[in-house]
Write an enzyme that holds these catalytic residues in place. Sequence first.
Site, mmCIF file in Angstrom:
data_model
loop_
_atom_site.group_PDB
_atom_site.id
_atom_site.type_symbol
_atom_site.label_atom_id
_atom_site.label_comp_id
_atom_site.label_asym_id
_atom_site.label_seq_id
_atom_site.Cartn_x
_atom_site.Cartn_y
_atom_site.Cartn_z
ATOM 1 C CD GLU A 80 -1.365 -2.580 1.377
ATOM 2 O OE1 GLU A 80 -0.306 -2.715 2.033
ATOM 3 O OE2 GLU A 80 -1.966 -3.527 0.859
ATOM 4 C CG HIS A 100 12.571 13.325 11.325
ATOM 5 N ND1 HIS A 100 13.742 12.645 11.561
ATOM 6 C CD2 HIS A 100 12.337 14.066 12.436
ATOM 7 C CE1 HIS A 100 14.211 12.966 12.769
ATOM 8 N NE2 HIS A 100 13.365 13.815 13.326
HETATM 9 O O1 LIG Z 1 -0.400 -6.265 2.661
HETATM 10 C C1 LIG Z 1 -0.661 -6.425 1.507
HETATM 11 C C2 LIG Z 1 0.233 -5.946 0.426
HETATM 12 O O2 LIG Z 1 1.386 -5.390 0.956
HETATM 13 C C3 LIG Z 1 -1.911 -7.135 1.131
HETATM 14 O O3 LIG Z 1 -2.938 -6.713 1.954
HETATM 15 C C4 LIG Z 1 -1.685 -8.626 1.291
HETATM 16 O O4 LIG Z 1 -0.626 -9.040 0.445
HETATM 17 C C5 LIG Z 1 -2.970 -9.408 0.966
HETATM 18 O O5 LIG Z 1 -2.707 -10.773 1.123
HETATM 19 P P1 LIG Z 1 -3.787 -11.895 0.767
HETATM 20 O O6 LIG Z 1 -4.187 -11.665 -0.687
HETATM 21 O O7 LIG Z 1 -3.021 -13.185 0.955
HETATM 22 O O8 LIG Z 1 -4.963 -11.721 1.705
#
Ligand SMILES: O=C(CO)[C@H](O)[C@H](O)COP(=O)(O)O
Length: 185
Positions: free
Chosen positions: A96, A123
């Site tokens: 994200e 910062h």
């Molecule tokens: O944190 C994340 C990306 O950085 C996603 O939320 C994560 O990869 C989702 O995983 P899944 O599809 O196995 O529920």
Amino acid sequence: MPSALAQLPVPLDSANGRLCNTFRMRVYLGSDHAGYDLKNHLVQWLKEAGHEPVDCGPLIYDAVDDYPPFCLRAAERTAADPESLGIVIGGSGNGEAIAANKVKGVRAALAWSEQTAALGREHNNANVISIGGRMHTEDEATKFVELFLNTPYSGEPRHTRRIEMLSEYETTGELPPIPAHHPQG
Ligand SMILES: O=C(CO)[C@H](O)[C@H](O)COP(=O)(O)O
């Protein structure tokens, strides 16, 4: 100049009526399925704290959805609204943050403790906080957001210099020079 909206002080801690030294903020939120519940909680919490949350989705729980469509939208809207902040949430917060940082004008900080949440503002003048919804309790994550909203950028010249280097690179693609006293590779 901050808008009238941004200048309104609001009580963040409604439990004891303490008026926090903060401003009403417009806050754009995006997540995926892993951040869905926390996002919805934060939308409600932000409203109760007197802020203006804008939910960029997902608006339904879909266990196989992807974070880029929602987090990129939240990040784009944050970048286009200079007095706002953004929140992106997934399982870890890593993807994200990566997504949000693809958007020009966004500085997204992955907060994994109270200190990193506050330092992201102090910062880095981050305008987006990224949180791993699977890494923290709801209370912990809410505290990160509260600190992020309440902590001002320090304005210290050394931090501003570094942020400006990144903005310049983002705009021109040109690397900042290595200082003369450093050995050149
Ligand atoms: O944190 C994340 C990306 O950085 C996603 O939320 C994560 O990869 C989702 O995983 P899944 O599809 O196995 O529920």
